[in-house]
Structure formats: structure tokens, C-alpha cells
Design an enzyme around this catalytic site. Sequence first.
Site, mmCIF file in Angstrom:
data_model
loop_
_atom_site.group_PDB
_atom_site.id
_atom_site.type_symbol
_atom_site.label_atom_id
_atom_site.label_comp_id
_atom_site.label_asym_id
_atom_site.label_seq_id
_atom_site.Cartn_x
_atom_site.Cartn_y
_atom_site.Cartn_z
ATOM 1 N N SER A 36 -9.302 -12.074 0.150
ATOM 2 C CA SER A 36 -8.791 -11.539 1.413
ATOM 3 C C SER A 36 -7.284 -11.414 1.343
ATOM 4 C CB SER A 36 -9.181 -12.500 2.541
ATOM 5 O OG SER A 36 -8.530 -12.181 3.738
ATOM 6 N N LYS A 55 -7.552 -6.991 13.817
ATOM 7 C CA LYS A 55 -6.085 -6.976 13.875
ATOM 8 C C LYS A 55 -5.715 -6.111 15.046
ATOM 9 C CE LYS A 55 -5.651 -9.335 10.092
ATOM 10 N NZ LYS A 55 -4.837 -10.489 9.733
ATOM 11 N N GLN A 91 -12.965 -9.884 2.598
ATOM 12 C CA GLN A 91 -12.522 -9.802 3.983
ATOM 13 C C GLN A 91 -11.459 -8.710 4.061
ATOM 14 O OE1 GLN A 91 -10.666 -9.637 7.293
ATOM 15 N NE2 GLN A 91 -9.373 -10.502 5.684
ATOM 16 N N VAL A 92 -11.675 -7.779 4.976
ATOM 17 C CA VAL A 92 -10.721 -6.681 5.140
ATOM 18 C C VAL A 92 -10.270 -6.622 6.600
ATOM 19 C CG1 VAL A 92 -10.330 -4.216 4.779
ATOM 20 C CG2 VAL A 92 -12.015 -5.418 3.379
ATOM 21 N N ASP A 111 -9.238 -14.797 13.236
ATOM 22 C CA ASP A 111 -8.056 -15.016 12.415
ATOM 23 C C ASP A 111 -7.671 -16.493 12.486
ATOM 24 O OD1 ASP A 111 -6.124 -14.180 10.589
ATOM 25 O OD2 ASP A 111 -5.942 -12.268 11.612
ATOM 26 N N GLU A 112 -6.846 -16.911 11.536
ATOM 27 C CA GLU A 112 -6.542 -18.342 11.439
ATOM 28 C C GLU A 112 -5.824 -18.874 12.678
ATOM 29 O OE1 GLU A 112 -5.341 -15.995 9.464
ATOM 30 O OE2 GLU A 112 -3.195 -15.930 9.898
ATOM 31 N N HIS A 126 -10.694 -21.442 5.818
ATOM 32 C CA HIS A 126 -9.449 -20.655 5.733
ATOM 33 C C HIS A 126 -8.339 -21.616 5.321
ATOM 34 C CE1 HIS A 126 -6.111 -18.077 6.704
ATOM 35 N NE2 HIS A 126 -6.940 -17.074 6.915
ATOM 36 N N ARG A 127 -7.464 -21.144 4.417
ATOM 37 C CA ARG A 127 -6.503 -22.092 3.830
ATOM 38 C C ARG A 127 -5.079 -21.953 4.368
ATOM 39 N NH1 ARG A 127 -5.192 -19.554 -2.168
ATOM 40 N NH2 ARG A 127 -4.969 -17.419 -1.454
ATOM 41 N N LYS A 135 -14.778 -12.058 11.572
ATOM 42 C CA LYS A 135 -14.111 -13.340 11.318
ATOM 43 C C LYS A 135 -12.964 -13.510 12.312
ATOM 44 C CE LYS A 135 -10.964 -15.060 7.834
ATOM 45 N NZ LYS A 135 -9.980 -15.054 8.865
ATOM 46 N N LYS A 184 -1.901 -8.857 -0.672
ATOM 47 C CA LYS A 184 -0.561 -9.064 -0.114
ATOM 48 C C LYS A 184 -0.020 -10.481 -0.306
ATOM 49 C CE LYS A 184 -1.897 -10.438 4.585
ATOM 50 N NZ LYS A 184 -2.160 -10.080 5.960
ATOM 51 N N LYS A 222 -3.950 -9.810 14.941
ATOM 52 C CA LYS A 222 -4.548 -11.134 14.735
ATOM 53 C C LYS A 222 -4.981 -11.790 16.034
ATOM 54 C CE LYS A 222 -1.666 -12.732 10.867
ATOM 55 N NZ LYS A 222 -2.249 -13.734 9.991
HETATM 56 C C1 CAP Z 1 -6.005 -11.043 5.998
HETATM 57 C C2 CAP Z 1 -5.769 -12.312 6.745
HETATM 58 C C3 CAP Z 1 -6.060 -13.630 6.022
HETATM 59 C C4 CAP Z 1 -5.396 -13.813 4.680
HETATM 60 C C5 CAP Z 1 -5.240 -15.250 4.250
HETATM 61 C C6 CAP Z 1 -4.345 -12.339 7.223
HETATM 62 O O1 CAP Z 1 -5.726 -9.909 6.754
HETATM 63 O O2 CAP Z 1 -6.561 -12.346 7.887
HETATM 64 O O3 CAP Z 1 -5.669 -14.646 6.867
HETATM 65 O O4 CAP Z 1 -6.175 -13.142 3.757
HETATM 66 O O5 CAP Z 1 -4.789 -15.344 2.962
HETATM 67 O O6 CAP Z 1 -4.138 -12.676 8.381
HETATM 68 O O7 CAP Z 1 -3.467 -12.070 6.421
HETATM 69 P P1 CAP Z 1 -5.567 -8.480 6.104
HETATM 70 P P2 CAP Z 1 -5.669 -15.955 1.770
HETATM 71 O O8 CAP Z 1 -6.923 -8.069 5.574
HETATM 72 O O9 CAP Z 1 -5.116 -7.597 7.268
HETATM 73 O O10 CAP Z 1 -4.518 -8.569 5.053
HETATM 74 O O11 CAP Z 1 -6.992 -15.246 1.816
HETATM 75 O O12 CAP Z 1 -4.894 -15.639 0.532
HETATM 76 O O13 CAP Z 1 -5.792 -17.378 2.063
HETATM 77 MG MG MG Z 2 -5.723 -14.115 8.717
#
Ligand code: CAP
Ligand code: MG
Length: 428
Positions: free
Chosen positions: A350, A148, A373-374, A176-177, A267-268, A174, A307, A150
Site C-alpha cells: 500500500s 481519500k 490497497q489503493v 485510514d490509520e 496498519h503500521r 479500509k 510513495k 483520509k
Molecule cells: C495509502 C495509505 C496507507 C499507507 C501506509 C496512506 O494511501 O492509506 O496508510 O500505505 O503506508 O494513507 O498513505 P494511498 P505503509 O493509496 O492514497 O497512497 O503501507 O507503507 O505502511
Molecule cells: Mg493510510
Amino acid sequence: MKYEDFIDLKHKPKDEIVALFRIEPAKGFSMKDASSRVASESSCGTWSNLIHAPKRIEKLKAKVFEINGNFVKISYPIELFEEGSLPNLLSGIAGNIFGMKAVKNLRLMDVEFPKEYLKYFRGATFGFKAIKEIFKKKEGPIVASVPKPKVGYTSEEHAKIGYLLWRNGLDCIKDDENLSSQKFNRFEKRVRLLAKYREKAERETGEVKDAFINVTAPTLKEMERRIKLIHDYGFRYFMLDVVVSGFTAVQTATEIAHDFKMAIHGHRAMHAAFTRNEKHGISFLFLAKLMRIAGIDNLHIGTVIGKLEGKKEEVLATKELVTQEEVDEIKNLRLHQKWYHIKPILPVASGGLHPGILPELFDIYGTTNIIIQVGGGIYGHPLGIEAGARAVMQAIEAYKNGISLEEHAKKYKELKVALKVWGRRKPK
Ligand code: CAP
Ligand code: MG
């Protein structure tokens, strides 16, 4: 064939596909009106009476066979669908029906598939087995971290972060999406540099390290090229944004994963656009089932405490669904499912995780077959990325040894500082 012909409350499905819907009829429509329309439109009917239809086609009719308050079960003969094609399945059972005027709200809760339908899918290459076969570990959790902010890091910065994470105990970095191949961090360069640092980290730690690198791309051809590149650089995993890429991409990716003996991190992102409304859309539980069938090895399924939205009951029902060989029906939420040859997969927790809430997460999930995942819970650590990574590993160690975080923090300053800034806070 008219709408009423798509109801048969005496029907007992055998070796058929069975879908569970929650239906709210629109004003002026009864439950029978609405549900028969859903069965008709999702199989072989339409709004007019098809009086000239060849008799044999009637065999393809879906049938409403159970109505229980707002919950309806509909059976579909498997011949209705092309073998091994999730896009084809969904154009039927999750297609036009969501927009029908006869329904005010319609939610596809779950679908039970018989062996005969599942036999055309291979499922995951590794699933659970990735822990032993890829990471050479006896048990989880497999720990990953997404840098982060992202997006914005250069490929060099990103890869160096990977090195810092790997050398402090994490298994994976990992993407990010929303990172794919932007100007500031091109895919090829990221993969090349990550491979360089991975080799260094593996040499130094003697552990297996990998990365969930995002192959989400504008075309299937490009997605395939990116997977191949990752494979050529010796990674065993790749990541795909499964919803935005679509079911054709998911099935293509799983085929390539089998060919290359790779695993897929799913990733969803965007799922909540259609899974979040409890009255309308498609449940995440069912989406997760489709991903297990298709062959995704790791799937984000939520944390309950982090979150992002996700009710405990559904997250647990989903976790069980993707990790067991057979699951029972949970009234109005999930159907029975036997998995036959399709491997159990790894749930990913995550979103908003940090050391202080890991014990609560493990109480829900256990530690054995899980990926955590953190992101923010590492990069927001006041003492820096390496300290953040260590604090996460210290929290895991404390939990596994049955020691409270506070007790463990007396020995480890990284954990102590993490607890000081975030405590047991549940981020929003
Ligand atoms: C988490 C994360 C993931 C989410 C996706 C984000 O980051 O990379 O994409 O966990 O949600 O961008 O929010 P943090 P889910 O660790 O900084 O929160 O796993 O519910 O699909
Ligand atoms: Mg993410």
C-alpha cells in the site's frame, strides 16, 4: 557481575534467543565495551559491579558471542523473559539500551526465537488462509481501498463509498490509520451503515465482502468494545494501528480475534519513527516478525515502488519472513527463523499504488498471497470512484492474463483514462 562478564566469544547458543544488533560505539568506547554494555543492560546487569548478586542469577546473563565489524550477536536465555509477553521481551532487548551513552548508534536488526519461546504464542487466526476461508477465493490478490481524503467523510458518505467499491470488484473498504471515531464519522454509525451496504453488495454480487474497520482506541476496554461491535455486525476482519496502540493492545486484540474467529489487518503508522534510520532504532523486519508471532493476519510491509520509503532488499526479506515456514540467515540483515506452529501471514502492499504500477508491484510480490490497497489511485481518477475501482480491477485482470496494460486499455476506458493521467509514474 560487571560489564566484561557479558562477553563470551566461545559461547555457542542452544535453545536461546539470539539478537542481531548493529552497534556504533560512542567516542572512547571499543566495540567490546559497547556491546557488553548492551548485553548487560538488556538482561540482568547495570553500571556497577554487582558483587553481592546471588550466583544463580548469573545464569540469566545475556552474552555477546559474535562480533563482526559493526554487527554483534547476543544470546539471551529464555528464562530471562515472561512466557508469551512481547512487552516484557521488548523492555529487555529493545529497552534502555537505545539511550546508553556508550553507543553512538544502535540498531536491533532481528531476533531468532527458539521453539520453546514461540510455543507460548498462538500466531494468527487465519493468516494466508483468510483468502480461502473468509473471502472464499482460490488466490489473491485481495483488493482493498481506503477512502481519500483520509478523514472528513461522514459515516453515511464513507459507507456509500464502500458500496461503490464492493460492487465494482473490490473485496474490502479500509479505514485510514487516522480515522477512529471522530465527531464527523462516529465508529458505531460507520459500522452499522457499512454492514447495511455490505449485505446489499454481497446480495448483488454474490461475492464475500468485508471491511478493515479501525478499532484503535484510547483504552483496551474501548478497543475490545469496538471489536465486539464489528463482530456483532458480521464482519470477519478488524483493523488495528499496531504501533501507536502498542504491544499490549496487539496481544489483547489477537486474543479476542481468536475468540471471535476474526482476522486482523495491521496498519503500521508511526513505525518509520524508529525503523527508518539505518543506523539506529529497530528494523521493520523485526517489527514484522513480532506481529506474526503476536497473531496479526495482514501486515503493511511496503511496496518498494510506491510513495513510502522501504528498500527492496529489506522489503523482500520481510515478505519472505512473514510468508514462509522457515527462512535462512541473510548476513547483517536477517537471522534464520523456523516458525513451527505460527501461521504465515498476508503482506499488504500500500502507499502510492495506481493501475499503471500494479504490474511492477506484482513482478516483485506475485499475486497469490497478497493484499493490495489503493487510495489516491482510485479517488483521483478523473471519471470518479467507480471508474477508479474498475481501472484497478482491469489492471489486475490484464496482469493475470499476461496482457500489457496498454493492450487491455484498448478495451476498457477506465484503465485507459487511468494510464493517461498517471502513466507508470512512481508517486512521491
Ligand atoms: C495509502 C495509505 C496507507 C499507507 C501506509 C496512506 O494511501 O492509506 O496508510 O500505505 O503506508 O494513507 O498513505 P494511498 P505503509 O493509496 O492514497 O497512497 O503501507 O507503507 O505502511
Ligand atoms: Mg493510510
